[in-house]
Design an enzyme around this catalytic site. Structure first.
Site, PDB file in Angstrom:
ATOM      1  N   CYS A   1      44.524   1.701  33.832  1.00 40.41           N
ATOM      2  CA  CYS A   1      45.189   0.399  33.985  1.00 40.41           C
ATOM      3  C   CYS A   1      44.470  -0.796  33.375  1.00 40.41           C
ATOM      4  O   CYS A   1      45.022  -1.482  32.539  1.00 40.41           O
ATOM      5  CB  CYS A   1      45.401   0.093  35.455  1.00 40.41           C
ATOM      6  SG  CYS A   1      46.470   1.277  36.230  1.00 40.41           S
TER       7      CYS A   1
ATOM      8  N   HIS B   1      45.435  -6.811  38.245  1.00 36.54           N
ATOM      9  CA  HIS B   1      44.300  -5.905  37.968  1.00 36.54           C
ATOM     10  C   HIS B   1      43.478  -6.319  36.747  1.00 36.54           C
ATOM     11  O   HIS B   1      42.992  -5.474  35.979  1.00 36.54           O
ATOM     12  CB  HIS B   1      44.799  -4.452  37.803  1.00 36.54           C
ATOM     13  CG  HIS B   1      43.763  -3.445  38.228  1.00 36.54           C
ATOM     14  ND1 HIS B   1      43.917  -2.079  38.088  1.00 36.54           N
ATOM     15  CD2 HIS B   1      42.534  -3.620  38.771  1.00 36.54           C
ATOM     16  CE1 HIS B   1      42.850  -1.456  38.540  1.00 36.54           C
ATOM     17  NE2 HIS B   1      41.984  -2.373  38.964  1.00 36.54           N
TER      18      HIS B   1
END
Ligand SMILES: *[C@@H]1O[C@H](CO)[C@@H](O)[C@H](O)[C@H]1NC(C)=O
Ligand SMILES: *[C@@H]1O[C@H](CO)[C@@H](O)[C@H](O)[C@H]1NC(C)=O
Ligand SMILES: *[C@@H]1O[C@H](CO)[C@@H](O)[C@H](O)[C@H]1NC(C)=O
Ligand SMILES: *[C@@H]1O[C@H](CO)[C@@H](O)[C@H](O)[C@H]1NC(C)=O
Length: 381
Positions: A84, A145
């Protein structure tokens, strides 16, 4: 030859120039100034083999399939990383993650803590920033994130609002097993298990020596026992302070700079996120707007609402994919209903492939990458 090339080059330049002047003169410039709305939808850990439009005939993804059918389906559209944090850094900036310091070769390639000081550097330019400068209203709903703070708990140096977004509602971090009770911990799992193992080992040793001392079986000075106990306590304290509050510190929802839920309540996250997306479209229908819906689906723990639970042919994972597809449908319908379909560029993708290693015994909890090999690294996010 060289001469010819130069002439050729100048000739094409001349054609281009007249073309440009012509465009301006014909008022086509106005058309080029047209600013479409942009809706980006990014799934988390979805495999290419999980979608009907890429050949899956057992998971139902009619809405994403419709998007593919009415538009363009890309088959050579590569993510810059298999995890990610780096892949999203690349998605946001259009640069290889190693150029922004967002790549690394070990399992800490993904940001592991919400409170860590790492994140997307301020000097990186996101597409949101560029669009903001072009007069777009920019919103991010869902997972970020890419870090939050640098030096203090409130400097928000990596926060979406400091990277070109006017509005943020979602998780500054990433969804992970720790966000749901009774799931095996996922964050830093290997290190956590090691620390817990040594904590138990020292505890057992202290207990045995203490029992031996009290029953008179062995003779050790109290000082040594005290020393060992202190050592054991330190291990326990570092384990507990690091991993006892994972959910509290990481599983949070924010609106702009304010925390709205800590810890977040998974059972209502999907519906709130959807409402946020729909009202963003409604409020900004005059355009131009950028809406980036960054799904928490289909990352573990795969929390799925009742409506989709147990309905797919692929267990919890399939249920979660089908729920996400439904959300995509709701967003597409909203764009249609507002009459924005022709003026909105809509894009759906996964941040990278499925997390093949995510398994619970023999039950597959990660996506299917179809014809593609390999997966995320273990402990991925
Ligand atoms: C459809 O997706 C499921 C779940 O990831 C997977 O197990 C299955 O193999 C896929 N089917 C096809 C035909 O790719
Ligand atoms: C941002 O700053 C870092 C550190 O000075 C540098 O390595 C990086 O190339 C810079 N990025 C851009 C886009 O200028
Ligand atoms: C979020 O912040 C933006 C600007 O930073 C502001 O325009 C907007 O009203 C804020 N939204 C909420 C709900 O606070
Ligand atoms: C959108 O474009 C299509 C095809 O050009 C056209 O048939 C349709 O009427 C347009 N819809 C709207 C709402 O403008």
């Amino acid at each position: 030859m060289k001469q010819f090339w130069r002439w050729n080059c100048m000739f094409s330049l001349a054609i281009w120039l007249s073309f440009c002047i012509l465009l301006n003169a014909c008022g086509i410039k106005a058309a080029l100034d047209f600013k479409p709305n942009i809706v980006l939808m990014l799934a988390d850990d979805l495999g290419i083999g999980d979608l009907g439009c890429y050949g899956n005939n057992t998971i139902r993804t009619p809405n994403i399939d419709r998007l593919a059918k009415e538009g363009v389906k890309l088959t050579q559209h590569i993510a810059a990383a298999s995890l990610c944090t780096p892949s999203r850094a690349a998605f946001l900036t259009g640069r290889y993650p190693i150029r922004s310091g967002m790549a690394s070769s070990n399992s800490y390639r993904a940001l592991q803590w919400n409170a860590g000081s790492g994140g997307l550097p301020n000097n990186e330019t996101t597409f949101a920033r560029l669009l903001q400068q072009q007069g777009y209203t920019t919103g991010l709903i869902g997972k970020w994130h890419q870090g939050v703070n640098c030096d203090y708990g409130n400097d928000y140096c990596h926060h979406p609002l400091n990277h070109g977004f006017d509005y943020f509602y979602g998780m500054p971090f990433t969804l992970l097993n720790n966000c749901q009770d009774n799931k095996p911990p996922e964050l830093d799992a290997a290190f956590q298990a090691k620390l817990w193992f040594y904590t138990q080992l020292i505890g057992l040793a202290v207990f045995s020596v203490l029992t031996g001392k009290i029953t008179g079986l062995i003779s050790v000075p109290w000082k040594v026992i005290l020393c060992f106990s202190l050592f054991g306590f330190l291990f326990f304290a570092s384990w507990y302070s690091s991993y006892g509050f994972v959910k509290h510190w990481n599983c949070i929802m924010m609106r702009n700079f304010s925390i709205t839920e800590q810890p977040m309540k998974l059972e209502r996250t999907t519906s709130i996120m959807l409402q946020e997306a729909l009202s963003f479209i409604q409020q900004n229908k005059q355009g131009p707007f950028l809406l980036f819906v960054s799904f928490l689906h289909v990352h573990t723990p795969l929390f799925t609402t009742k409506r989709f639970l147990g309905k797919s042919k692929h267990g919890l994972y399939g249920d979660n994919v089908e729920e996400m597809d439904w959300v995509v449908g709701q967003i597409l319908d909203a764009i249609d209903k507002q009459g924005l379909k022709n003026s909105t560029f809509t894009y759906f993708a996964s941040d990278h492939g499925g997390h093949l290693e995510a398994q619970d015994g023999t039950i597959q909890l990660g996506g299917w990458n179809g014809i593609y090999k390999d997966s995320e690294n273990p402990g991925g996010s």
